[in-house]
Design an enzyme around this catalytic site. Sequence first.
Site, PDB file in Angstrom:
ATOM      1  N   ASP A 103       6.056   6.548  -1.970  1.00 52.33           N
ATOM      2  CA  ASP A 103       6.784   7.812  -1.948  1.00 52.33           C
ATOM      3  C   ASP A 103       8.269   7.474  -2.123  1.00 52.33           C
ATOM      4  O   ASP A 103       8.735   7.258  -3.247  1.00 52.33           O
ATOM      5  CB  ASP A 103       6.474   8.497  -0.609  1.00 52.33           C
ATOM      6  CG  ASP A 103       6.965   9.925  -0.538  1.00 52.33           C
ATOM      7  OD1 ASP A 103       8.190  10.112  -0.529  1.00 52.33           O
ATOM      8  OD2 ASP A 103       6.138  10.856  -0.486  1.00 52.33           O
ATOM      9  N   PHE A 152       1.209  16.336  -1.136  1.00 47.73           N
ATOM     10  CA  PHE A 152       0.642  15.611  -0.017  1.00 47.73           C
ATOM     11  C   PHE A 152      -0.847  15.400  -0.264  1.00 47.73           C
ATOM     12  O   PHE A 152      -1.599  16.354  -0.440  1.00 47.73           O
ATOM     13  CB  PHE A 152       0.865  16.346   1.313  1.00 47.73           C
ATOM     14  CG  PHE A 152       0.446  15.500   2.467  1.00 47.73           C
ATOM     15  CD1 PHE A 152       1.266  14.463   2.902  1.00 47.73           C
ATOM     16  CD2 PHE A 152      -0.779  15.692   3.087  1.00 47.73           C
ATOM     17  CE1 PHE A 152       0.860  13.634   3.935  1.00 47.73           C
ATOM     18  CE2 PHE A 152      -1.182  14.864   4.132  1.00 47.73           C
ATOM     19  CZ  PHE A 152      -0.358  13.836   4.553  1.00 47.73           C
ATOM     20  N   ARG A 165      -9.426   9.768   5.979  1.00 44.35           N
ATOM     21  CA  ARG A 165      -9.302   8.537   5.182  1.00 44.35           C
ATOM     22  C   ARG A 165     -10.607   8.188   4.474  1.00 44.35           C
ATOM     23  O   ARG A 165     -10.622   7.481   3.483  1.00 44.35           O
ATOM     24  CB  ARG A 165      -8.925   7.356   6.085  1.00 44.35           C
ATOM     25  CG  ARG A 165      -7.551   7.455   6.725  1.00 44.35           C
ATOM     26  CD  ARG A 165      -7.211   6.117   7.361  1.00 44.35           C
ATOM     27  NE  ARG A 165      -6.134   6.201   8.334  1.00 44.35           N
ATOM     28  CZ  ARG A 165      -4.829   6.129   8.036  1.00 44.35           C
ATOM     29  NH1 ARG A 165      -4.446   5.995   6.782  1.00 44.35           N
ATOM     30  NH2 ARG A 165      -3.927   6.210   8.986  1.00 44.35           N
TER      31      ARG A 165
HETATM   32  P1  IMP Z   1       7.472   5.515   1.558  1.00 41.28           P
HETATM   33  O1  IMP Z   1       8.083   4.469   2.424  1.00 41.28           O
HETATM   34  O2  IMP Z   1       8.239   6.800   1.615  1.00 41.28           O
HETATM   35  O3  IMP Z   1       7.252   5.050   0.142  1.00 41.28           O
HETATM   36  O4  IMP Z   1       6.072   5.879   2.226  1.00 41.28           O
HETATM   37  C1  IMP Z   1       4.892   5.244   1.875  1.00 41.28           C
HETATM   38  C2  IMP Z   1       3.814   5.435   2.932  1.00 41.28           C
HETATM   39  O5  IMP Z   1       3.752   6.792   3.372  1.00 41.28           O
HETATM   40  C3  IMP Z   1       2.450   5.130   2.346  1.00 41.28           C
HETATM   41  O6  IMP Z   1       2.070   3.829   2.647  1.00 41.28           O
HETATM   42  C4  IMP Z   1       1.542   6.136   3.006  1.00 41.28           C
HETATM   43  O7  IMP Z   1       0.960   5.566   4.161  1.00 41.28           O
HETATM   44  C5  IMP Z   1       2.424   7.273   3.406  1.00 41.28           C
HETATM   45  N1  IMP Z   1       2.285   8.405   2.463  1.00 41.28           N
HETATM   46  C6  IMP Z   1       3.115   8.726   1.429  1.00 41.28           C
HETATM   47  N2  IMP Z   1       2.697   9.804   0.765  1.00 41.28           N
HETATM   48  C7  IMP Z   1       1.551  10.186   1.383  1.00 41.28           C
HETATM   49  C8  IMP Z   1       0.598  11.250   1.124  1.00 41.28           C
HETATM   50  O8  IMP Z   1       0.725  12.071   0.198  1.00 41.28           O
HETATM   51  N3  IMP Z   1      -0.475  11.323   1.963  1.00 41.28           N
HETATM   52  C9  IMP Z   1      -0.656  10.441   2.994  1.00 41.28           C
HETATM   53  N4  IMP Z   1       0.175   9.423   3.257  1.00 41.28           N
HETATM   54  C10 IMP Z   1       1.284   9.300   2.465  1.00 41.28           C
HETATM   55 MG    MG Z   2      -0.300   7.195   6.112  1.00 38.80          MG
END
Ligand code: IMP
Ligand code: MG
Length: 177
Positions: A103, A152, A165
């Site tokens: 993300d 999401f 999950r």
């Molecule tokens: P980042 O550090 O913002 O890139 O977040 C990444 C982490 O957030 C991933 O490893 C996921 O565990 C969680 N995440 C990001 N987007 C989603 C989503 O759409 N659904 C569920 N978990 C998410």
């Molecule tokens: Mg998660």
Amino acid sequence: MFDDKNFTKYLNRHEIDAAVQSIANRVNADYEGRQVLLVGVLKGAIVFMADLVRHLKIEHEVEFVRLSSYGKARTSSGTVTILKDIQADIRDKHVIIVEEIIDSGRTLKFLYERIKAAGPASVEIVTLLDKAAKRVVDTPVKYVGRVIDDQFLIGYGLDLEEHCRNLPDIYYLKYPN
Ligand code: IMP
Ligand code: MG
């Protein structure tokens, strides 16, 4: 429906498998004859990791790390801490970080820099899904299954407050509920 929320199918199991297979093909070609260590990011990457390794023909070891996550929030908090570290010695190993979704990129940037500092032979990142438009830090992701919109998602390892999950397909949250 889950928890009074409306979810719609986004990727079915066959589309997911095609993405996993195409990543595995590239990894098989790029890492032949090398000492590979896959580092899965708990918990979300467990399902992707399990499928990915079964498509790999190269020799490899598997490790897992657990980093602080979103918790119950649906957006990234911005700070990352290690909850469970790698046990193996990563020096001289070709490390491939395995993540199911990126993300903001903060989680992976943190892990990438930390692994790099430990002196592996190389380090690259593979992710099944990439919300590329949401990136706030520059993270070098080499293998991407699918670039996706900002939605999401749940299923195939992705959770909604620790649930869902286990779903074999991936769904997105439909607004308004
Ligand atoms: P980042 O550090 O913002 O890139 O977040 C990444 C982490 O957030 C991933 O490893 C996921 O565990 C969680 N995440 C990001 N987007 C989603 C989503 O759409 N659904 C569920 N978990 C998410
Ligand atoms: Mg998660």
